[in-house]
Design a protein around this motif. Structure first.
Motif, mmCIF file in Angstrom:
data_model
loop_
_atom_site.group_PDB
_atom_site.id
_atom_site.type_symbol
_atom_site.label_atom_id
_atom_site.label_comp_id
_atom_site.label_asym_id
_atom_site.label_seq_id
_atom_site.Cartn_x
_atom_site.Cartn_y
_atom_site.Cartn_z
ATOM 1 N N ILE A 1 0.861 -1.179 0.000
ATOM 2 C CA ILE A 1 0.000 0.000 0.000
ATOM 3 C C ILE A 1 0.897 1.227 0.000
ATOM 4 O O ILE A 1 1.780 1.360 0.865
ATOM 5 C CB ILE A 1 -0.933 0.018 1.224
ATOM 6 C CG1 ILE A 1 -1.815 -1.238 1.221
ATOM 7 C CG2 ILE A 1 -1.804 1.266 1.226
ATOM 8 C CD1 ILE A 1 -2.741 -1.336 2.412
ATOM 9 N N SER A 2 0.711 2.099 -0.957
ATOM 10 C CA SER A 2 1.586 3.261 -1.112
ATOM 11 C C SER A 2 1.359 4.261 0.011
ATOM 12 O O SER A 2 0.286 4.290 0.630
ATOM 13 C CB SER A 2 1.310 3.935 -2.458
ATOM 14 O OG SER A 2 0.025 4.542 -2.445
ATOM 15 N N PRO A 3 2.365 5.108 0.294
ATOM 16 C CA PRO A 3 2.193 6.190 1.281
ATOM 17 C C PRO A 3 1.009 7.097 0.938
ATOM 18 O O PRO A 3 0.328 7.593 1.842
ATOM 19 C CB PRO A 3 3.519 6.949 1.201
ATOM 20 C CG PRO A 3 4.510 5.941 0.725
ATOM 21 C CD PRO A 3 3.737 5.060 -0.223
ATOM 22 N N PHE A 4 0.772 7.283 -0.376
ATOM 23 C CA PHE A 4 -0.362 8.101 -0.824
ATOM 24 C C PHE A 4 -1.677 7.508 -0.308
ATOM 25 O O PHE A 4 -2.510 8.220 0.264
ATOM 26 C CB PHE A 4 -0.379 8.179 -2.352
ATOM 27 C CG PHE A 4 -1.579 8.889 -2.918
ATOM 28 C CD1 PHE A 4 -1.583 10.269 -3.054
ATOM 29 C CD2 PHE A 4 -2.713 8.181 -3.310
ATOM 30 C CE1 PHE A 4 -2.690 10.935 -3.569
ATOM 31 C CE2 PHE A 4 -3.824 8.830 -3.814
ATOM 32 C CZ PHE A 4 -3.809 10.213 -3.952
ATOM 33 N N THR A 5 -1.846 6.199 -0.487
ATOM 34 C CA THR A 5 -3.071 5.520 -0.056
ATOM 35 C C THR A 5 -3.204 5.533 1.459
ATOM 36 O O THR A 5 -4.297 5.755 2.000
ATOM 37 C CB THR A 5 -3.104 4.074 -0.577
ATOM 38 O OG1 THR A 5 -2.949 4.076 -1.993
ATOM 39 C CG2 THR A 5 -4.420 3.404 -0.234
ATOM 40 N N ILE A 6 -2.083 5.315 2.157
ATOM 41 C CA ILE A 6 -2.102 5.330 3.626
ATOM 42 C C ILE A 6 -2.521 6.708 4.136
ATOM 43 O O ILE A 6 -3.352 6.833 5.043
ATOM 44 C CB ILE A 6 -0.719 4.946 4.194
ATOM 45 C CG1 ILE A 6 -0.412 3.485 3.870
ATOM 46 C CG2 ILE A 6 -0.676 5.176 5.704
ATOM 47 C CD1 ILE A 6 1.014 3.064 4.175
ATOM 48 N N GLY A 7 -1.950 7.765 3.530
ATOM 49 C CA GLY A 7 -2.310 9.127 3.920
ATOM 50 C C GLY A 7 -3.768 9.430 3.647
ATOM 51 O O GLY A 7 -4.454 10.073 4.457
ATOM 52 N N LEU A 8 -4.255 8.937 2.515
ATOM 53 C CA LEU A 8 -5.652 9.153 2.134
ATOM 54 C C LEU A 8 -6.590 8.481 3.135
ATOM 55 O O LEU A 8 -7.570 9.096 3.597
ATOM 56 C CB LEU A 8 -5.870 8.585 0.728
ATOM 57 C CG LEU A 8 -7.138 8.969 -0.026
ATOM 58 C CD1 LEU A 8 -7.207 10.474 -0.240
ATOM 59 C CD2 LEU A 8 -7.187 8.241 -1.366
ATOM 60 N N ILE A 9 -6.280 7.238 3.486
ATOM 61 C CA ILE A 9 -7.086 6.514 4.477
ATOM 62 C C ILE A 9 -7.023 7.221 5.829
ATOM 63 O O ILE A 9 -8.032 7.368 6.524
ATOM 64 C CB ILE A 9 -6.606 5.055 4.598
ATOM 65 C CG1 ILE A 9 -6.874 4.300 3.291
ATOM 66 C CG2 ILE A 9 -7.291 4.354 5.773
ATOM 67 C CD1 ILE A 9 -6.222 2.932 3.217
ATOM 68 N N GLY A 10 -5.818 7.691 6.186
ATOM 69 C CA GLY A 10 -5.631 8.354 7.465
ATOM 70 C C GLY A 10 -6.466 9.605 7.618
ATOM 71 O O GLY A 10 -7.105 9.821 8.666
ATOM 72 N N PHE A 11 -6.520 10.436 6.573
ATOM 73 C CA PHE A 11 -7.307 11.670 6.645
ATOM 74 C C PHE A 11 -8.799 11.374 6.689
ATOM 75 O O PHE A 11 -9.557 12.036 7.410
ATOM 76 C CB PHE A 11 -6.976 12.588 5.459
ATOM 77 C CG PHE A 11 -5.998 13.659 5.818
ATOM 78 C CD1 PHE A 11 -6.417 14.914 6.223
ATOM 79 C CD2 PHE A 11 -4.633 13.405 5.766
ATOM 80 C CE1 PHE A 11 -5.514 15.899 6.566
ATOM 81 C CE2 PHE A 11 -3.712 14.380 6.112
ATOM 82 C CZ PHE A 11 -4.143 15.635 6.513
ATOM 83 N N HIS A 12 -9.240 10.388 5.943
ATOM 84 C CA HIS A 12 -10.658 10.003 6.005
ATOM 85 C C HIS A 12 -11.020 9.495 7.395
ATOM 86 O O HIS A 12 -12.081 9.832 7.936
ATOM 87 C CB HIS A 12 -10.965 8.934 4.956
ATOM 88 C CG HIS A 12 -11.204 9.477 3.583
ATOM 89 N ND1 HIS A 12 -10.193 9.715 2.694
ATOM 90 C CD2 HIS A 12 -12.356 9.852 2.959
ATOM 91 C CE1 HIS A 12 -10.695 10.193 1.566
ATOM 92 N NE2 HIS A 12 -12.010 10.283 1.701
ATOM 93 N N LEU A 13 -10.126 8.701 7.973
ATOM 94 C CA LEU A 13 -10.367 8.162 9.313
ATOM 95 C C LEU A 13 -10.404 9.281 10.350
ATOM 96 O O LEU A 13 -11.258 9.272 11.256
ATOM 97 C CB LEU A 13 -9.276 7.150 9.664
ATOM 98 C CG LEU A 13 -9.461 6.348 10.960
ATOM 99 C CD1 LEU A 13 -10.759 5.542 10.912
ATOM 100 C CD2 LEU A 13 -8.261 5.426 11.183
ATOM 101 N N LEU A 14 -9.512 10.256 10.210
ATOM 102 C CA LEU A 14 -9.464 11.392 11.138
ATOM 103 C C LEU A 14 -10.787 12.153 11.129
ATOM 104 O O LEU A 14 -11.364 12.435 12.195
ATOM 105 C CB LEU A 14 -8.313 12.322 10.760
ATOM 106 C CG LEU A 14 -8.221 13.654 11.538
ATOM 107 C CD1 LEU A 14 -7.957 13.388 13.014
ATOM 108 C CD2 LEU A 14 -7.145 14.550 10.931
ATOM 109 N N PHE A 15 -11.287 12.482 9.934
ATOM 110 C CA PHE A 15 -12.540 13.236 9.833
ATOM 111 C C PHE A 15 -13.732 12.404 10.299
ATOM 112 O O PHE A 15 -14.688 12.945 10.870
ATOM 113 C CB PHE A 15 -12.749 13.744 8.402
ATOM 114 C CG PHE A 15 -12.098 15.056 8.133
ATOM 115 C CD1 PHE A 15 -12.837 16.243 8.127
ATOM 116 C CD2 PHE A 15 -10.731 15.136 7.894
ATOM 117 C CE1 PHE A 15 -12.230 17.463 7.899
ATOM 118 C CE2 PHE A 15 -10.110 16.356 7.657
ATOM 119 C CZ PHE A 15 -10.858 17.527 7.658
#
Length: 447
Positions: A5-19
């Motif tokens: 899983i790319s850092p891009f995907t991890i960051g994307l999941i992380g921001f969605h989870l945060l919100f």
């Protein structure tokens, strides 16, 4: 076999989870429109009645057609038959992530190299992507189906077959059964399908454009049986009267006169003893007023179309974070229409400083995205592929039909495609500028 899983995907999941966590903590997943979608879902589930208000109240025929049913059906399924609202948010966050990754894949398979870092920053600066993933509103669901449309078109070109053509037409049906704004797309779709035939050479494939038209006719006929009017959705007249005409008159005459004119049209319509004739009357009156100053309205409409690209979304931030405001729906546009620039400045002075800071950052990024989007087409208009031209048409179609409101919320459905193009354009612009100044510096040293 390992899955990377790319850092891009991890960051994307992380921001969605945060919100998602923030919204669960804040609570209240509803805006005004949300209640109609949810009420429609309840009525479908309990009485199989496609009506977007409480059935125990006096019947308002507009609510039989105001909200097409697909998003409410999504609510039923994702909430496990209305047992959990958080299930809706979880599903919306999932399809939001899928929309971004899928549109990225389409562009990469069309030989575009995307700067992942810049793309990520543009996404997180587009805060509405995360806001509407965590509200019971149809924007993210609609966005996902638009991305599916682009993907199905890509598949038609990559693997031409009747199966892929039919899937493409089915997605168009899903789109106008989610948002009424897309039902007019069945007209340009005839040309798009013909051009697709010219590319794929699939025999008789232009006939597939009949399928969305047929479903549109059947749906409108069903509406006629329930209301006596063949209008696809009552939201058309509501928007014409409450947004197009009222906002135009606010800009032209001020809020008081605008309200007087709109209220008079509504009162005259109520006096008519037929729902169909009421709707026809409203449409006729609004169009008559707009025709009286067609040039002025055209300019006003065009300004709204431009504004949608840069609106930072004060209304969305207020509602998501439940900030204190006497009336969060009365925003900058209302004050500009009433008191011009002076009214806008006064309004901004009364906003919380942290909010102004956030809105300023979003506005700067929106301007950068706009620069990138424009630069992309300046550099590529001569070599625009069929799929790129269709994506541009979809973006402009949504923007044009949104009209004078020009709110950032209405830009959410086309955001993934817009952001990818903006990133491609901005990356090219920065590379060109870097090359230009490097060459200029080299020549200066040589001299």
């Amino acid at each position: 076999m390992t899955i990377k899983i790319s850092p891009f995907t991890i960051g994307l999941i992380g921001f969605h989870l945060l919100f998602l966590i923030i919204k669960i903590f804040i609570g209240d997943f509803f805006l005004m429109d949300s209640y109609e979608y949810y009420e429609l879902a309840k009525n479908i589930l309990t009485d199989f009645e496609f009506y977007s208000r409480d059935l125990n109240d006096a019947i308002d025929y507009r609510h039989y057609t105001k909200r097409p049913p697909l998003y409410s059906i999504f609510i039923i399924i994702s909430s496990l038959f209305l047992k959990t609202k958080i299930g809706i948010l979880l599903c919306q966050n999932l399809i939001s992530i899928c929309s971004i990754l899928l549109i990225k894949k389409v562009f990469e398979e069309n030989n575009f190299k995307i700067n992942n870092g810049l793309f990520f920053f543009f996404i997180i600066a587009s805060i509405n992507q995360f806001i509407y993933s965590n509200l019971i509103m149809s924007e993210i669901f609609f966005q996902f189906i638009i991305v599916l449309l682009v993907y199905r078109l890509h598949q038609c070109l990559k693997n031409p077959s009747w199966k892929n053509i039919l899937w493409y037409q089915i997605v168009i049906i899903l789109l106008f059964l989610t948002k009424p704004v897309f039902y007019l797309f069945i007209v340009p779709n005839i040309l798009i399908t013909y051009l697709l035939y010219k590319k794929t050479k699939i025999r008789f494939s232009p006939l597939s454009a009949i399928l969305p038209i047929l479903i549109f006719i059947l749906y409108s006929s069903w509406n006629f049986k329930r209301t006596g009017s063949t209008d696809f959705s009552s939201i058309q007249n509501i928007n014409l009267l409450e947004w197009n005409l009222k906002y135009f008159h606010e800009n032209k005459f001020g809020a008081e006169k605008a309200k007087t004119i709109s209220d008079q049209i509504k009162q005259d319509a109520i006096a008519i003893n037929s729902y169909k004739k009421q709707q026809d009357f409203i449409k006729r009156e609004v169009i008559s007023y707009l025709k009286d100053d067609i040039v002025g309205y055209g300019i006003f409409h065009a300004k709204g179309c431009v504004r949608i690209f840069i609106d930072p979304g004060r209304f969305d931030l207020f509602n998501f974070f439940k900030m204190h405001s006497e009336n969060p729906e009365i925003g900058l546009l209302h004050h500009i229409n009433n008191k011009g620039i002076r009214g806008a400045i006064t309004f901004l002075k009364n906003q919380p400083i942290p909010l102004l800071f956030i809105l300023s950052i979003i506005l700067i990024f929106n301007l950068l995205k706009g620069v990138g989007f424009i630069w992309f087409w300046i550099k590529n208009y001569r070599e625009t592929s069929f799929i790129l031209a269709t994506i541009l048409f979809i973006i402009l179609y949504i923007v044009a039909l949104t009209g004078p409101l020009g709110a950032s919320r209405f830009f959410v459905p086309i955001l993934p495609s817009y952001l990818v193009i903006s990133v491609l354009g901005f990356s090219n612009l920065t590379t060109s500028l870097k090359s230009y100044y490097t060459e200029k510096k080299r020549k200066k040293l040589l001299n």
